[in-house]
Design an enzyme around this catalytic site. Sequence first.
Site, PDB file in Angstrom:
ATOM      1  N   CYS A  43      11.039   4.701  -4.008  1.00 14.76           N
ATOM      2  CA  CYS A  43      12.165   5.227  -4.773  1.00 14.76           C
ATOM      3  C   CYS A  43      12.040   6.722  -4.993  1.00 14.76           C
ATOM      4  O   CYS A  43      10.994   7.323  -4.745  1.00 14.76           O
ATOM      5  CB  CYS A  43      12.235   4.562  -6.146  1.00 14.76           C
ATOM      6  SG  CYS A  43      12.300   2.776  -6.062  1.00 14.76           S
ATOM      7  N   GLY A  69      15.187   6.437  -0.764  1.00 12.07           N
ATOM      8  CA  GLY A  69      15.790   5.151  -1.088  1.00 12.07           C
ATOM      9  C   GLY A  69      17.261   5.140  -0.755  1.00 12.07           C
ATOM     10  O   GLY A  69      18.003   6.008  -1.197  1.00 12.07           O
ATOM     11  N   ASN A 143       9.475   5.018  -9.960  1.00 14.20           N
ATOM     12  CA  ASN A 143       9.022   5.060  -8.567  1.00 14.20           C
ATOM     13  C   ASN A 143       7.581   4.579  -8.538  1.00 14.20           C
ATOM     14  O   ASN A 143       6.738   5.140  -9.232  1.00 14.20           O
ATOM     15  CB  ASN A 143       9.128   6.489  -8.023  1.00 14.20           C
ATOM     16  CG  ASN A 143       8.514   6.659  -6.637  1.00 14.20           C
ATOM     17  OD1 ASN A 143       8.041   7.725  -6.301  1.00 14.20           O
ATOM     18  ND2 ASN A 143       8.513   5.631  -5.827  1.00 14.20           N
ATOM     19  N   GLY A 144       7.305   3.553  -7.717  1.00 12.53           N
ATOM     20  CA  GLY A 144       5.942   3.016  -7.616  1.00 12.53           C
ATOM     21  C   GLY A 144       5.948   1.520  -7.796  1.00 12.53           C
ATOM     22  O   GLY A 144       7.007   0.912  -7.968  1.00 12.53           O
ATOM     23  N   CYS A 277      -1.053   9.476  -3.017  1.00 12.02           N
ATOM     24  CA  CYS A 277      -0.745   8.738  -1.782  1.00 12.02           C
ATOM     25  C   CYS A 277      -0.656   9.690  -0.596  1.00 12.02           C
ATOM     26  O   CYS A 277       0.271  10.498  -0.503  1.00 12.02           O
ATOM     27  CB  CYS A 277       0.576   8.003  -1.954  1.00 12.02           C
ATOM     28  SG  CYS A 277       1.212   7.322  -0.423  1.00 12.02           S
ATOM     29  N   TYR A 283       4.386  10.674   6.004  1.00 12.84           N
ATOM     30  CA  TYR A 283       5.693  10.173   6.412  1.00 12.84           C
ATOM     31  C   TYR A 283       6.782  10.259   5.353  1.00 12.84           C
ATOM     32  O   TYR A 283       7.919  10.611   5.650  1.00 12.84           O
ATOM     33  CB  TYR A 283       5.560   8.699   6.828  1.00 12.84           C
ATOM     34  CG  TYR A 283       6.899   7.999   6.984  1.00 12.84           C
ATOM     35  CD1 TYR A 283       7.676   8.186   8.119  1.00 12.84           C
ATOM     36  CD2 TYR A 283       7.395   7.174   5.972  1.00 12.84           C
ATOM     37  CE1 TYR A 283       8.915   7.564   8.251  1.00 12.84           C
ATOM     38  CE2 TYR A 283       8.633   6.552   6.106  1.00 12.84           C
ATOM     39  CZ  TYR A 283       9.376   6.743   7.243  1.00 12.84           C
ATOM     40  OH  TYR A 283      10.601   6.139   7.374  1.00 12.84           O
ATOM     41  N   CYS A 424       0.307  -1.674   1.555  1.00 12.64           N
ATOM     42  CA  CYS A 424       0.286  -0.838   0.352  1.00 12.64           C
ATOM     43  C   CYS A 424       0.802  -1.660  -0.824  1.00 12.64           C
ATOM     44  O   CYS A 424       1.800  -2.359  -0.700  1.00 12.64           O
ATOM     45  CB  CYS A 424       1.189   0.385   0.551  1.00 12.64           C
ATOM     46  SG  CYS A 424       1.316   1.394  -0.945  1.00 12.64           S
ATOM     47  N   CYS A 477      -5.360   8.439  -2.119  1.00  7.30           N
ATOM     48  CA  CYS A 477      -5.397   7.026  -1.764  1.00  7.30           C
ATOM     49  C   CYS A 477      -5.123   6.914  -0.271  1.00  7.30           C
ATOM     50  O   CYS A 477      -4.095   7.387   0.207  1.00  7.30           O
ATOM     51  CB  CYS A 477      -4.336   6.240  -2.539  1.00  7.30           C
ATOM     52  SG  CYS A 477      -4.230   4.505  -2.004  1.00  7.30           S
ATOM     53  N   CYS A 480      -4.011   2.190   2.920  1.00 11.42           N
ATOM     54  CA  CYS A 480      -3.286   1.601   4.052  1.00 11.42           C
ATOM     55  C   CYS A 480      -4.053   1.792   5.369  1.00 11.42           C
ATOM     56  O   CYS A 480      -3.835   1.062   6.323  1.00 11.42           O
ATOM     57  CB  CYS A 480      -1.863   2.159   4.155  1.00 11.42           C
ATOM     58  SG  CYS A 480      -1.762   3.955   4.154  1.00 11.42           S
TER      59      CYS A 480
END
Length: 503
Positions: A43, A69, A143-144, A277, A283, A424, A477, A480
């Site tokens: 988001c 989003g 968001n999250g 992240c 990306y 993720c 983090c 992934c």
Amino acid sequence: MPVKFAKYRTQVRARRSELPGYEHSGKLSRGHGITVKDIHDECGVFGIYGHPDAATISYLGLHALQHRGQESAGIATSDGQELKVYRQMGLVADVFNADVLKTLTGSAAIGHVRYSTAGSSTLLNAQPMKCIYSGGSIALAHNGNLTNFASLRHQLLARGHLFQSSSDSEILLQLVAAHYAPTLGDRVAAMMTQARGAYSLVILTADQMLAVRDPHGFRPLVLGRLEGAPVVASETTSLGLIGATYEREIEPGEIFIAGPNGETSCSPIKAPRLARCVFEQIYFARPDSVVFGRQVNTLRTEFGRQLAREQPVQNADVVIPVPDSGTPAAIGFAEQLNIPFAMGLIRSHYVGRTFIEPEQRIRHFGVKLKLAPVAEVIKDRVVVVVDDSIVRGTTSQKIMDMVRSRGAREVHLRISSPPTRWPCYYGIDTPSRKELIAARIESLADIAQELTADSVGYLSVEGMHQVVSGGGGDGYCDACFTGRYPVSIEDQYAPRGDKTDTV
Ligand code: AMP
């Protein structure tokens, strides 16, 4: 009451043990009423306080976050007395028009764009979410993903709380409402002691706007200023569009409050480590944004350079990007090896991201809808195709076919991130492990064979961290890619057989 709580814990454990193994679209358990899909959100959030055009500015700010989003969009405003909310399924430009914006009166506003998998594609899950608690009306945009959403929901349901949606964001609202504390800031601080996982939030009441970031700082959130008014947004690109100046990031663990008495900030909770992240930089964020203090376009170009150092292609004639996400890395790759760069694939801007399509057969079709090959760039050449990531491999396979069908002599695929091997749980939409090509298939040669590429090369984890932080990935983090999850995942949330160790 401790006794009741102990009894309740036993019940929760008993129910957990009945839980079936993870299924991507299956119910988590009887009584939850939510599916795993429901809590996979990516988001964008926006907020402004003390500006006469708050709704219109939010509308513009959300436009610049549309890439985060495309499923639903919403704005809540406050005129100092009451909150008004408008949210609908669809893109920002389709959801809002001048008449709608006129109804959103007031000088404070928050906004949200949401991207989720199809299972939770309902208006009830759209944001901002609004409710009334003992302090008055409150709206929230998130968001999250929370990693302990299921047990929190259990606890709240057991205490008699009612839920309207299946979104984990509603849990945050309920937690704020459930804590009795003298100020909203105190209530939010109490909520932060219970919520685990990723949350960048904007909250609006009749007379305050709050911006909150989880203590690990998973998702970005920045503070800017427009004509004296504080503005918060998921990405700096939003600030650029509305003409606001960038001030700083909302710090991990920070609660920023703008109200009638000015601005305050506190950081009630510290995490043992930051976990920003890295996939935002690879990306998700827009290349013109500055995310976690780094210009995304510069980073992506540097990922491409590093990839070229690690995985060069001998005798290549041309480097082509998978637009748009692979473009900066392809430029870096081509520059590093001194190979001509060309647009060998043209993207239609009138179709959304193919990843959104839920069914495999539609997704296949989607790649063709989105990308078309340019024969004269490709024909009789040794072509290097650069993309930012491979998830299932569907897109890459189609692209390999496309490039070969236009007469390429050889097609080599280069990916400017490490192999995506783990899902993720912190807010990026990834499928289960069994669908991830790099988790299914061990060797690069076998991946190349499945994708029908002459060769496949990924950026190394070390190379990625070298580019991002000049070192070993501290503060980021990378779960992934590595399976090292910085915040533990509840057992009922994690797929069976998936490792969910924390680091
Ligand atoms: P796939 O066909 O499943 O391998 O998808 C790979 C493509 O999806 C790449 O071109 C990526 O740019 C893009 N991608 C990677 N992660 C995501 C995500 N979480 N949401 C949407 N698209 C993604």
